[in-house]
Every structure is written in C-alpha cells, then in structure tokens.
Design an enzyme around this catalytic site. Sequence first.
Site, short mmCIF file in Angstrom:
data_model
loop_
_atom_site.label_atom_id
_atom_site.label_comp_id
_atom_site.label_asym_id
_atom_site.label_seq_id
_atom_site.Cartn_x
_atom_site.Cartn_y
_atom_site.Cartn_z
N GLU A 89 8.52 -1.08 -7.41
CA GLU A 89 8.00 -1.94 -6.35
C GLU A 89 9.12 -2.89 -5.94
OE1 GLU A 89 4.13 -4.98 -5.98
OE2 GLU A 89 5.11 -4.67 -7.91
N LYS A 137 -0.61 -0.93 -1.19
CA LYS A 137 -1.16 -1.49 -2.42
C LYS A 137 -2.55 -2.08 -2.19
CE LYS A 137 0.17 -4.74 -6.12
NZ LYS A 137 1.20 -5.74 -6.51
N CYS A 142 1.95 -1.36 -9.49
CA CYS A 142 1.94 -2.54 -10.35
C CYS A 142 0.54 -2.97 -10.79
CB CYS A 142 2.68 -3.67 -9.64
SG CYS A 142 3.24 -5.01 -10.73
#
Length: 268
Positions: free
Chosen positions: A40, A111, A148
Amino acid sequence: MLVSVGQFSPTGDVAENLDVMRTLAAKARADGAELIVFPEESMFSVGRVDGPLAAAVDAGWTTFVQQLSLLAAELGIAIVAGGYESSGEDRPFNTLVLIEATGRIADTYRKLHLYDAFSYSESTRIKPGDGGVKVVELGGIKVGLMTCYDIRFPELARALTDKGADLLAVPAAWFKGEHKIEHWETLLKARAIENTVWVAAAGTSSRHTVGHSAILDPMGVPQAFLSDESEAVVTADVTRKRIDDVREFLPVLKNRRFEANDRIVSAL
C-alpha cells in the site's frame, strides 16, 4: 506460480518510488517470479507528500499506473501495487492496481475498510471504496485483492474465497505500535487458515510501519518472509495443488453452515 512480495519505504515522490519498484521487480523476475505484490502507498506516502493531497493524486496516479504497465511488459511480470486515485472530490480512493505481465491493466480495487482506529482517522483524507470485491486470474491462480486494515475483517477474505480466490494479495502500510506485529502476523495466518488459501502480504517498512512482508501457505505456514528490511524481496511457489491437498484433510469450506454475502461486503 512463483510469487514475490516487495518491501520498501515509499517517499513522497512518485518517480523515486517507481525506481525502487523497478529494482525489486527485476530481482523478483530474476528469481523466476510471475507476480510481484508491492505495498500500500507504493505510489507515495501520504505523510511525505508536499502540498495538497488532491493535487498530488491528480498529478501522480496516471503516471504511476502507466509506468507500472510499461515495467510489467518490459520484465514480463504481473504487478499488484497500491496508490491513490482521484475520486473527483477532495478525498481520493486508496486503490490497488493489478497489471498483467503484458502490461494490461486487469483490474483495480478501492480499499473498503478505512483505518479509523488506534487514534488514526484515514477517512478524514481518503474516500472508502465503492467497487466491491475483486478477484483476477493470473496464470491459473485466482488472486483476490485487499488492503491493509481489510485484513481485520474476515468476511471480506471469505467473500474473496467464495469468488474463487486461491491467493489473497494484501498490500499494507501497517503502523507500528504495541502488539501490532503480533496482530499483523496472527491475522495473516488466520485469513490463510480459515479460508485454506495462500496469502501474499507486502508491507511498507519505515519509521512508522512494520514491514514484515510474508507469503503463507493454506495452513498458515510462512513460506517466505521478511522482517524490517528497508528494501527487499522474497519469493515462494504458490500452487493450486497445495490448496487441494489441504482442503482434502481440512474441508472447512465444505463443512460450514452459511456463506458470506458479497452484497453486504460490497456495501461496506
């Protein structure tokens, strides 16, 4: 399929980061890798960008993706990497791009779960994703994309598995803190074990983030891993056979009594 994870510490400069990614991708290709997963914020670290974020995103995203496409085609390696994509508003998307070894952009993933935890508020600067779950086939291996903080939400990993993912690609910038490395390693193992899939996690390694990139098999056993190296790459052989073997004696997906609902996940 040989898969690599590349770990580094992104700066605020897109060109500098692309240079590092080129070096790591070349090392991965020399090892025989057909796919490399980068962290990321590979495009740039939000905390190190000069000036307004929206302006930096507008100036950087297209160049970042184009240069990665050229790199993928030049080296003959597929690439997953994270950056920031304009949403048409002040808050950009935190986006992964998956590029095939031909240079073709196969898909992007925005995300879903923003890191509003541990006294941090990602949503003040970033817009949550709106495109649902993404699975892309590469060389006979289906790759599911997540970023993440997404790893803390088991329903997303299960939804990707339900869509056929053999490998969960997890670019991350996992913040340091008390028990945070333990959380990271435990969650990666849990997502692999409960879904009997491979996990390839690439983390930024910096003053604020832990690194600890790893490739785990469907039993949650690390096959290749890093610590806090500032710039490194490791490679492992990701096979469908290992999934089939594990699911033969550990048929958790067959034994379950209900399934994840993609529509719920995509609405998060």
